[in-house]
Design a protein around this motif. Structure first.
Motif, short mmCIF file in Angstrom:
data_model
loop_
_atom_site.label_atom_id
_atom_site.label_comp_id
_atom_site.label_asym_id
_atom_site.label_seq_id
_atom_site.Cartn_x
_atom_site.Cartn_y
_atom_site.Cartn_z
N GLU A 188 0.83 -1.20 0.00
CA GLU A 188 0.00 0.00 0.00
C GLU A 188 0.87 1.26 0.00
N ALA A 189 1.92 1.25 0.81
CA ALA A 189 2.81 2.41 0.88
C ALA A 189 3.45 2.69 -0.47
N GLU A 190 3.88 1.64 -1.15
CA GLU A 190 4.53 1.81 -2.45
C GLU A 190 3.54 2.33 -3.48
N ALA A 191 2.30 1.83 -3.44
CA ALA A 191 1.26 2.31 -4.36
C ALA A 191 0.93 3.77 -4.09
N PHE A 192 0.84 4.14 -2.79
CA PHE A 192 0.58 5.55 -2.46
C PHE A 192 1.69 6.44 -2.99
N ALA A 193 2.94 6.03 -2.78
CA ALA A 193 4.06 6.85 -3.23
C ALA A 193 4.00 7.07 -4.74
N ARG A 194 3.66 6.02 -5.48
CA ARG A 194 3.57 6.17 -6.93
C ARG A 194 2.42 7.12 -7.29
N TRP A 195 1.29 6.98 -6.60
CA TRP A 195 0.16 7.87 -6.84
C TRP A 195 0.54 9.32 -6.56
N ALA A 196 1.38 9.54 -5.54
CA ALA A 196 1.78 10.89 -5.15
C ALA A 196 2.91 11.46 -6.01
N GLY A 197 3.37 10.69 -6.99
CA GLY A 197 4.49 11.16 -7.82
C GLY A 197 5.81 11.15 -7.09
N ALA A 198 5.94 10.23 -6.15
CA ALA A 198 7.16 10.16 -5.35
C ALA A 198 7.57 8.69 -5.24
N ARG A 199 8.36 8.38 -4.21
CA ARG A 199 8.80 7.01 -3.95
C ARG A 199 9.07 6.88 -2.47
N LEU A 200 9.35 5.67 -2.03
CA LEU A 200 9.79 5.47 -0.66
C LEU A 200 11.30 5.70 -0.58
N PRO A 201 11.79 6.22 0.53
CA PRO A 201 13.24 6.40 0.66
C PRO A 201 13.95 5.06 0.84
N THR A 202 15.22 5.03 0.53
CA THR A 202 16.05 3.90 0.93
C THR A 202 16.36 4.04 2.42
N GLU A 203 16.80 2.95 3.04
CA GLU A 203 17.11 3.08 4.47
C GLU A 203 18.34 3.96 4.69
#
Length: 416
Positions: A292-307
């Protein structure tokens, strides 16, 4: 078996830590009935009674049985019942059947805890400085189980149509909407991982260099208000936003909102350890999977950070925030912009794999983290269920990408 090195050098310090940790676990279960203590709602969760016994078994198995020749267990069968996944420590009861172990009862488990506590205290009173590292590890292990205990309990209580409370409700904090902004970081050659000062798990080591391209990271976690925008824009209905495995899981499980959410008279509600409450719009969203987090990030035009990005961005910020110690037991709206700590664990896009040069300790304790370094994703920052004493900039926890019952949220990042 190689013992961890000691970071709390004096006997009073290690005894104080041990007693404080054990007392907190007892306090966490004090509101529970014996029936509450038996709840096991899924294989991933364990009954509160099992957490009480397993953390006790850890001290017994790895310290008392090896370093106190005169020690006698109150029941040798406990080694089978309360081992979790330590293959080298012997056979184990089936993980998904822990909720079927009605005996020993809660009184017997508490007597087991007292027996081990007394034996370990007596052992440390003999100036056994060589055991401080193992005791410290056992205490941090129990802190991890304190977090699991409350989140497992939440999952179990959520199935009760009466919606029981663990803690009495409190007034919702005044919320204010904080605009989402991105802060730039130059990247470059950086060091991440434990720097050797204080306690850390083996998976946080060794400290090593890695290269980061310039990046931007959000000034706050994604909020429930943000998440409702995602829902209303069809985020759960748009397969192109999702990884293939994530979309399959979303269809299989019927996800259409974070875990514990439902709509009532047009408003979003959620179940918490303080009972059913309206979704706090400006608190970090919680109970969302990696998918879900990854899908939201894509929807928001962003991404998840690396650690590595997350660790470097968080490094200048003091470790303060909403942790288990505060007793809120739910995410709260952020007052401190830029704070990276507490409320929710934040998904990263980094797989849980060994750092360069990692070597698992010898013996059964080498099974603590090393054998889980596959198919799981790293999260950072701690949550409202995490003891503050656990936190440090290198601390990395990990869960499978479909899991949602922990206090899991996200922060956005993007390329510079």
């Amino acid at each position: 078996m190689t013992a961890p090195s000691a970071h709390l050098a004096t006997q009073p310090d290690i005894l104080r830590l041990f007693r404080d940790v054990r007392d907190r676990t007892t306090a966490l279960v004090s509101p529970l009935s014996e029936a509450d203590m038996m709840l096991q709602s899924m294989e991933d969760a364990s009954p509160a009674k099992w957490h009480l016994a397993h953390t006790t078994w850890f001290f017994e198995e790895f310290i008392l049985k090896l370093h106190a020749p005169s020690y006698t267990s109150p029941d040798d069968r406990f080694a089978f019942l309360f081992n979790s996944y330590y293959v080298q420590a012997g056979p184990r009861h089936a993980r998904d059947k822990r909720g079927m172990v009605s005996r020993p009862g809660v009184d017997d488990v508490m007597a087991y805890r007292a027996h081990v506590d007394n034996a370990l205290t007596d052992l440390l009173d003999r100036d056994r400085d060589d055991l401080h590292g193992l005791v410290e590890l056992g205490c941090h292990h129990e802190m991890q189980h304190q977090e699991l205990l409350v989140t497992d309990l939440l999952h179990g209580l959520s199935y009760n149509p009466l919606m029981p409370v663990y803690r009495d409700p409190e007034p919702m904090p005044v919320a204010r909407e904080i605009p989402l902004q991105f802060n730039a970081h130059a990247g470059g050659l950086v060091q991440i991982g434990h720097d050797g000062d204080g306690f850390a798990y083996d998976c946080e080591q060794p400290r090593h260099q890695t290269y980061l391209a310039p990046y931007q990271i959000a000034n706050r976690p994604v909020t429930s208000r943000d998440w409702i925008d995602f829902i209303e824009d069809g985020g759960y209905e748009t397969p192109t936003l999702w990884l293939m495995d994530g979309w399959a899981r979303r269809q299989q499980e019927g996800w259409d909102a974070p875990l514990y959410w439902w709509q009532q008279d047009g408003d979003w509600w959620t179940f918490t350890l303080r009972g059913p409450q309206p979704v706090n719009l400006d608190a970090p969203v919680v109970h969302v999977s990696y998918y879900e987090a990854e899908a939201f990030a894509r929807w928001a035009g962003a991404r998840l950070p690396t650690e590595a990005e997350w660790e470097c961005a968080a490094r200048p910020h003091e470790i303060t925030g909403n942790f288990l110690d505060d007793g809120a037991l739910r995410p709260l709206p952020r007052a401190d912009l830029g704070n990276f700590w507490g409320d929710v664990w934040e998904w990263t896009q980094s797989p849980f794999t060994p750092y360069p040069g990692f070597r698992a300790p010898e013996g059964a304790l080498g099974e603590y983290n090393g054998k889980f370094m596959i198919n799981q994703m790293v999260l950072r920052g701690g949550s409202c269920a995490t003891p503050l004493a656990q936190m440090r900039e290198s601390y990395r926890t990990f869960f499978y990408p479909h899991q949602r019952w922990q206090m899991l949220g996200l922060r956005l990042a993007r390329d510079h």
